[in-house]
Write an enzyme that holds these catalytic residues in place. Structure first.
Site, mmCIF file in Angstrom:
data_model
loop_
_atom_site.group_PDB
_atom_site.id
_atom_site.type_symbol
_atom_site.label_atom_id
_atom_site.label_comp_id
_atom_site.label_asym_id
_atom_site.label_seq_id
_atom_site.Cartn_x
_atom_site.Cartn_y
_atom_site.Cartn_z
ATOM 1 N N ASP A 127 -6.285 6.608 -10.515
ATOM 2 C CA ASP A 127 -6.978 7.900 -10.488
ATOM 3 C C ASP A 127 -6.100 9.015 -11.677
ATOM 4 O OD1 ASP A 127 -4.073 7.309 -9.089
ATOM 5 O OD2 ASP A 127 -4.907 8.286 -6.953
ATOM 6 N N ASP A 156 -1.646 10.265 4.892
ATOM 7 C CA ASP A 156 -1.983 10.462 6.244
ATOM 8 C C ASP A 156 -3.362 9.174 5.744
ATOM 9 O OD1 ASP A 156 -3.809 10.443 3.376
ATOM 10 O OD2 ASP A 156 -4.961 12.408 3.848
ATOM 11 N N HIS A 192 -5.092 7.543 2.757
ATOM 12 C CA HIS A 192 -5.322 7.432 2.172
ATOM 13 C C HIS A 192 -5.098 6.395 1.033
ATOM 14 C CE1 HIS A 192 -2.638 10.377 -0.390
ATOM 15 N NE2 HIS A 192 -3.035 9.646 -0.878
ATOM 16 N N GLU A 221 -9.554 10.144 0.694
ATOM 17 C CA GLU A 221 -8.459 11.189 1.980
ATOM 18 C C GLU A 221 -9.420 11.039 3.062
ATOM 19 O OE1 GLU A 221 -5.948 12.455 0.963
ATOM 20 O OE2 GLU A 221 -6.203 14.200 -0.552
#
Ligand code: F6R
Length: 272
Positions: A67, A136, A138, A143
């Site tokens: 990314d 979280d 990811h 996400e």
């Protein structure tokens, strides 16, 4: 899923480096998938050491990063291209032309993302994908709520991720809100995934990933659907795992098998 629990982040880095180095030695033209962030830093340091001291040769390795932040060019100090140069590529003998980090300033992101996928395909696909995990759950910047079949695309970062990343930027306003990221579906096509996690802040995400249901709310849980995932985590990240003792037992048996104490097993195979 194979779960290797190590004592501390240094041991996580050494074990992860063994997986990468074994592949690079066996297949010098291999295609690696790479991640940024704090977690893989120890892995990169160890690979740099292996390159310097043991001659680990990256000259024909090809890499694709997961990314990049939208809006940051390759020389921006917080861009992932810059991160990879500083922390890894500049210290090994990889050919920079063989390294790919998504372009955060592409003019036409839709076309660019299709092209990124095509480049991976043309290189024969990713053999080993290194992954960190967000608090979280990811992977890459997929996400919570991302499709588990998603491909490389633009993604809006959650408030939690923006907050986690804020420590790297001078002011909160500078923290990018968008990223271009490989999709969960793209990641699942890698032949092997190496998921790394260290520290207490990752314990809940690791529990949900390894022992929770497969859900788009924890995109790393999609790795349960992959046939060859190795999680290398430290004690702190492992602290909420209910079946921790079982994973340790698997590794004890694996070590005995590899040393020939329990008969023969093809190299690299796990018993259970
Ligand atoms: C970075 C990436 C992210 C990070 C994750 C954890 O390329 O794909 O998913 O792996 O946000 O970041 P750290 O390692 O900084 O805790």
């Amino acid at each position: 899923m194979r779960v290797i629990v190590e004592r501390n982040p240094e041991a996580v880095a050494r074990t992860a480096a063994q997986f990468v180095a074994r592949l690079v030695r066996r297949h010098p033209t291999c295609v690696l998938g790479l991640a940024t962030g704090g977690t893989p830093l120890g892995l990169y340091r160890e690979l740099i050491r292996m390159h310097r001291e043991e001659g680990l040769d990256f000259s024909r390795v090809v890499s694709f990063n997961l990314d990049e932040y939208v809006g940051l060019g390759p020389t921006h100090p917080q861009s992932y291209r810059h991160f990879m140069q500083q922390n890894f590529f500049d210290h090994i003998n990889i050919d920079v032309r063989n390294t790919h980090v998504p372009d955060g300033r592409a003019l036409d992101f839709e076309a660019y993302c299709v092209q990124y996928e095509k480049m991976i395909e043309e290189e024969g696909g990713i053999e080993l994908q290194v992954l960190g995990i967000g608090s979280d759950g990811h992977i890459a910047f997929n996400e919570p709520g991302s499709s588990l079949g998603s491909r490389t695309r633009l993604k809006t970062l959650t408030a939690e991720t923006v907050r986690d990343n804020a420590r790297f930027f001078a002011t909160p306003e500078e923290v990018p809100r968008l990223a271009v990221t490989m999709g969960v579906g793209t990641i699942l096509e890698s032949r092997q995934c190496l998921l790394l996690a260290c520290g207490q802040s990752k314990a809940r995400a690791i529990r949900d990933t390894i022992e929770g249901p497969v859900t788009a709310q924890v995109t790393a849980s999609a790795l349960q659907l992959h046939r060859d995932v190795v999680c290398v985590i430290d004690e702190e990240a492992a602290q909420l795992l209910a079946r921790r003792d079982y994973y340790l037992e698997v590794e004890r048996l694996q070590a005995r098998l590899e040393s020939g104490q329990l008969g023969t097993l093809p190299p690299g195979k796990q018993p259970l």
